[in-house]
Enzyme design. Structure first.
Site, PDB file in Angstrom:
ATOM      1  N   PRO A  77      46.680 -42.197 -25.246  1.00 29.27           N
ATOM      2  CA  PRO A  77      47.592 -41.219 -25.843  1.00 29.27           C
ATOM      3  C   PRO A  77      48.249 -41.587 -27.171  1.00 29.27           C
ATOM      4  O   PRO A  77      48.596 -40.695 -27.933  1.00 29.27           O
ATOM      5  CB  PRO A  77      48.670 -41.034 -24.761  1.00 29.27           C
ATOM      6  CG  PRO A  77      48.073 -41.537 -23.506  1.00 29.27           C
ATOM      7  CD  PRO A  77      47.140 -42.624 -23.911  1.00 29.27           C
ATOM      8  N   THR A 107      43.963 -40.479 -31.163  1.00 31.81           N
ATOM      9  CA  THR A 107      44.572 -39.972 -32.395  1.00 31.81           C
ATOM     10  C   THR A 107      45.718 -40.905 -32.768  1.00 31.81           C
ATOM     11  O   THR A 107      46.766 -40.907 -32.119  1.00 31.81           O
ATOM     12  CB  THR A 107      45.091 -38.539 -32.189  1.00 31.81           C
ATOM     13  OG1 THR A 107      44.008 -37.704 -31.775  1.00 31.81           O
ATOM     14  CG2 THR A 107      45.674 -37.996 -33.481  1.00 31.81           C
ATOM     15  N   LYS A 182      41.499 -36.825 -38.821  1.00 34.04           N
ATOM     16  CA  LYS A 182      42.014 -36.266 -37.572  1.00 34.04           C
ATOM     17  C   LYS A 182      43.478 -35.849 -37.711  1.00 34.04           C
ATOM     18  O   LYS A 182      43.881 -34.775 -37.229  1.00 34.04           O
ATOM     19  CB  LYS A 182      41.869 -37.299 -36.458  1.00 34.04           C
ATOM     20  CG  LYS A 182      42.536 -36.942 -35.140  1.00 34.04           C
ATOM     21  CD  LYS A 182      41.894 -35.731 -34.479  1.00 34.04           C
ATOM     22  CE  LYS A 182      42.455 -35.539 -33.066  1.00 34.04           C
ATOM     23  NZ  LYS A 182      41.876 -34.356 -32.412  1.00 34.04           N
ATOM     24  N   LYS A 257      53.932 -36.072 -31.731  1.00 31.87           N
ATOM     25  CA  LYS A 257      53.567 -37.445 -32.135  1.00 31.87           C
ATOM     26  C   LYS A 257      52.618 -37.408 -33.325  1.00 31.87           C
ATOM     27  O   LYS A 257      52.791 -38.149 -34.301  1.00 31.87           O
ATOM     28  CB  LYS A 257      52.929 -38.163 -30.944  1.00 31.87           C
ATOM     29  CG  LYS A 257      52.474 -39.589 -31.213  1.00 31.87           C
ATOM     30  CD  LYS A 257      51.002 -39.697 -31.603  1.00 31.87           C
ATOM     31  CE  LYS A 257      50.073 -39.291 -30.473  1.00 31.87           C
ATOM     32  NZ  LYS A 257      48.644 -39.458 -30.856  1.00 31.87           N
TER      33      LYS A 257
END
Length: 314
Positions: A77, A107, A182, A257
């Site tokens: 995560p 990511t 990304k 995030k």
């Protein structure tokens, strides 16, 4: 996340469905079986790769290392988790063998990818950042796009593995370039979801039928992935989070995030991202108001509500 105990059940279920572990040139490992990682790992199994899968806890990683995989994917995560998986006391790099290629699909900040490259090189192994685009639908369908950062010859070496899970492999440049692409994509996604939500909230306020409005958007210049694939309004589409009380999937806290990373990158590069900054403030407000676990398309509902210090007054 699935626990290591659950993973055994997952692989057994896969075998019962006729997905067989077979020998292949690369012995592949996978760490992180969330909403994205699980279907991606299953595609690797389905396409005849010898796969060892574990979730992100120290005992699981310890067992994982013993398998001596020479191609290893991580999909976890956030930045601290992937750094721990790589360099913790029981991390991958403690016993990684020479010639191993580690690929991080998480990511993360481009600088984190660069740090992982340095850690990997110090341990005598190779590294690529290989985040994906397409979200859960593409993960399930095996049609993801991989955005790769690192040496071109390494990308070529693993391309066949990536195409087990996706449709396109794009070499974006040096290490960190995949993660950078990304983050740019996810900033656009967040802005787009808020824009789609605002548009449909306005249409609702003006008395326009939202199914009709969505149809108009999807044949017009206002069309977005958020309007035609993951519409945020309940009752417009089936089998999307808005039809399931905005669960499960890509959480509000995760898009927040990612937006935080985008704004860090913007500061480092002096890039003007006012809409990205506003999107971050909205998703932070959603998190602070107890919606962090909901799918990020919950922005539509949030914008309709009266929130103390919030975004829109009803």
């Amino acid at each position: 996340m699935i626990t290591s105990r659950s993973i055994v059940k997952l692989t057994s279920k896969s075998l019962n469905q006729g997905l067989h572990f077979q020998k292949c040139q690369a012995h592949v490992g996978w760490i992180g079986l969330g909403f994205m990682g699980t279907p991606m790992a299953n595609h690797l199994i389905n396409k005849c790769n010898s796969l060892v899968v574990y979730d992100i806890n120290s005992a699981a990683v310890e067992q994982f290392k013993a398998k001596e995989c020479d191609r290893v994917f991580t999909m976890v995560p956030a930045d601290p988790y992937v750094i721990e998986v790589f360099s913790g006391s029981n991390g991958l790099l403690t016993k990684a063998k020479k010639g191993t290629i580690l690929m991080d699909c998480s990511t993360v900040h481009p600088n984190t990818s660069k740090k992982l490259l340095q850690l990997s090189n110090d341990a005598g192994v190779d590294f690529l950042d290989t985040p994906v685009a397409g979200a859960v639908p593409a993960a399930n369908a095996g049609t993801l796009t991989f955005m790769c950062g690192g040496k071109a010859h390494l990308v070529k070496k693993v391309e066949s593995l990536l195409l087990c899970m996706g449709r396109r492999v794009i070499h974006c440049g040096d290490t960190g370039a995949g993660s950078a692409a990304k983050i740019c994509n996810n900033m656009m996604l967040a802005i787009s979801m808020i824009g789609t939500s605002e548009t449909l909230a306005l249409a609702q306020g003006l008395g326009i039928d939202l199914k009709m409005m969505t149809e108009i958007l999807n044949i017009s210049s206002g069309r977005t992935w958020c309007s035609d694939t993951y519409n945020p309004v309940p009752g417009i589409m089936e089998n999307v989070p808005s039809a399931r009380d905005y669960k499960p999937g890509f959480k509000v806290e995760l898009i927040a995030k990612d937006l935080g990373i985008s704004q860090s990158c913007a500061s480092l590069t002096d890039a003007p991202t006012p809409m990205g900054a506003l999107a971050l403030s909205i998703y932070k407000a959603m998190t602070n108001n107890g919606h962090g676990e909901r799918y990020f398309s919950y922005a539509y509902q949030f914008l309709l509500k009266k929130v103390a210090g919030g975004v829109r007054k009803s």
